[in-house]
Design a protein around this motif. Structure first.
Motif, PDB file in Angstrom:
ATOM      1  N   GLU A 179       1.016  -2.062   0.178  1.00 41.15           N
ATOM      2  CA  GLU A 179      -0.153  -0.031   0.188  1.00 41.15           C
ATOM      3  C   GLU A 179       1.034   1.520   0.011  1.00 41.15           C
ATOM      4  O   GLU A 179       2.181   1.198   0.244  1.00 41.15           O
ATOM      5  N   ARG A 180      -0.073   2.580  -0.892  1.00 40.24           N
ATOM      6  CA  ARG A 180       1.310   3.191  -0.410  1.00 40.24           C
ATOM      7  C   ARG A 180       1.459   3.878   1.000  1.00 40.24           C
ATOM      8  O   ARG A 180       3.066   4.637   1.063  1.00 40.24           O
TER       9      ARG A 180
ATOM     10  N   GLU B 223      -1.909   8.288   9.564  1.00 41.27           N
ATOM     11  CA  GLU B 223      -0.662   7.928   8.783  1.00 41.27           C
ATOM     12  C   GLU B 223       0.208   8.984   9.381  1.00 41.27           C
ATOM     13  O   GLU B 223       1.471   8.702  10.301  1.00 41.27           O
TER      14      GLU B 223
ATOM     15  N   ASN C 188       4.868   9.675  -3.088  1.00 40.78           N
ATOM     16  CA  ASN C 188       4.231   8.803  -1.541  1.00 40.78           C
ATOM     17  C   ASN C 188       4.638   8.110  -0.141  1.00 40.78           C
ATOM     18  O   ASN C 188       5.376   8.356  -0.349  1.00 40.78           O
ATOM     19  N   PRO C 189       3.463   8.504   1.189  1.00 40.67           N
ATOM     20  CA  PRO C 189       2.397   8.427   0.637  1.00 40.67           C
ATOM     21  C   PRO C 189       2.038  10.635   0.335  1.00 40.67           C
ATOM     22  O   PRO C 189       2.545  11.080   1.695  1.00 40.67           O
TER      23      PRO C 189
ATOM     24  N   SER D 169      -5.000   7.558  -1.422  1.00 38.51           N
ATOM     25  CA  SER D 169      -5.016   5.664  -0.971  1.00 38.51           C
ATOM     26  C   SER D 169      -6.357   4.766  -1.301  1.00 38.51           C
ATOM     27  O   SER D 169      -7.316   5.597  -2.341  1.00 38.51           O
TER      28      SER D 169
END
Ligand code: NAD
Ligand code: LMR
Length: 328
Positions: free
Chosen positions: A98-99, A318, A132-133, A189
């Motif tokens: 995933e990012r 995050e 990213n992210p 995302s």
């Protein structure tokens, strides 16, 4: 009277996205056909030679608007006098990631670059984070630039916006230009929420033209997971479409959005639609050529509101990860 050149800094200029991006900046597609540009390429030391190759090709294009090229591995030099900065340089994800898995690899890049922007950029600097992210990296960069208004740090959600336009246009067999008022709420995302509630297709509401099952089972997951689908197909992440979206984002910001439409950009939330203040979040926005303005007062359904909150919670998580890693 001819305009003076502006400084455009591109980080990761020798990478995949950089290789598409710099030519379009130099040709005038980003800032307009009468705006000369000086491109400042920032790369890590081992990639400086590759950046020189890109610069040779840029010169070989003989773009009338290209006023000069600087290549450096020093962020203070790269951001000196920067009017527009595109923060691309960072690691792309690989298949199966995933990012957000890139936080520990990439997060550390954006604090020092934020500080270099703070200390060296022009007063009117505008920054777009692509690496990213992206949303979280934009928050990290802004946190290291206390003298620059946080609103000048954007993250790229335009690629998601363009993907959503393209999917809906294809479904309805109309040109992309027929579709207006798309929104992609949230984070860049897989949790993002592409929303056609306010879309108009040739002036008619889009909601009546597609059924709910297509939206939930095809449209939303296709747009939200498009980056992963491209990685699976190409073996590497999107590059030309990412560069095109970065050009679109900066063009809309610097040259304004057309009346009767809006675009999606991730900008720091001021609490609109219940999104906690300070998160870098995808909103519907318009630009007067100087600043973004969130389109407010839209009547949001309960379902969309819960998606907006879900995304905000994930974006906040995050930031917690960044803090727990000591990056910010
Ligand atoms: P790439 O690996 O081809 O290129 C990245 C470049 O950045 C390399 O040339 C590398 O040397 C350089 N770099 C690394 N660290 C740097 C630093 N500290 N300073 C300056 N340059 C540095 O990757 P790419 O395909 O161009 O993708 C770049 C980033 O953009 C990735 O994080 C990718 O996930 C992201 N991306 C974002 C979007 C979006 O919509 N927001 C879309 C596509 C890709
Ligand atoms: C994309 O959306 O194509 C990029 O963010 C690359 C990725 O990792 O998906």
């Amino acid at each position: 009277m001819a305009k003076s050149p502006v400084n455009v800094t591109v980080t990761g200029a020798a990478g995949n996205i950089g290789y598409s991006l710099v030519f379009r900046i130099a040709s005038g597609e980003m800032l307009g056909p009468d705006q000369p540009v000086r491109i400042k390429m920032l790369e890590i030391t081992p990639a400086l030679k590759a950046a020189e190759g890109t610069a040779m090709e840029l010169n070989d294009c003989a773009f009338p608007l290209l006023d000069g090229i600087d290549i450096t591995d020093d962020p203070n030099v790269a951001f000196s006098g920067c009017n527009f900065g595109l923060l691309v340089g960072s690691m792309p994800r690989k298949q199966g990631m995933e990012r957000a898995d890139l936080i520990s690899a990439n997060g550390g890049i954006f604090g020092p670059q934020g500080k270099a922007i703070n200390d060296n950029a022009a007063d009117d600097v505008r920054i777009l984070v692509v690496g990213n992210p992206a949303n979280t990296n934009a928050v990290i960069a802004a946190a290291s630039a206390p003298d620059v208004p946080a609103s000048r740090f954007n993250a790229m959600m335009r690629l998601d916006h363009n993907r959503a336009l393209s999917q809906l246009a294809e479904k309805l067999n109309v040109p992309v230009s027929s579709v207006k008022k798309m929104i992609v709420w949230g984070n860049h995302s897989a949790d993002q929420y592409p929303d056609i509630s306010f879309c108009e297709v040739d002036g008619k509401p889009a909601c009546g033209l597609v059924d709910e099952a297509w939206l939930d089972d095809y449209f939303v997951p296709t747009v939200a997971k498009r980056g992963a689908a491209i990685i699976e197909a190409r073996g590497k992440s999107s590059a030309a479409s990412a560069a095109a979206a970065a050009i679109d984002h900066m063009h809309s910001w610097a040259c304004g959005t057309p009346a009767g439409d809006w675009v999606t950009a991730a900008i720091p939330s001021a609490g609109q639609y219940g999104v906690p203040e300070g998160l870098s979040y995808g909103f519907p926005v318009t630009s007067d050529g100087k600043e973004w303005k969130v389109v407010e007062g839209l009547e949001i359904s309960e379902k969309t509101q819960s998606k907006i909150k879900f995304n905000a919670d994930k974006a906040a998580a995050e930031i917690d990860t960044v803090k727990s890693l000591g990056i910010m």
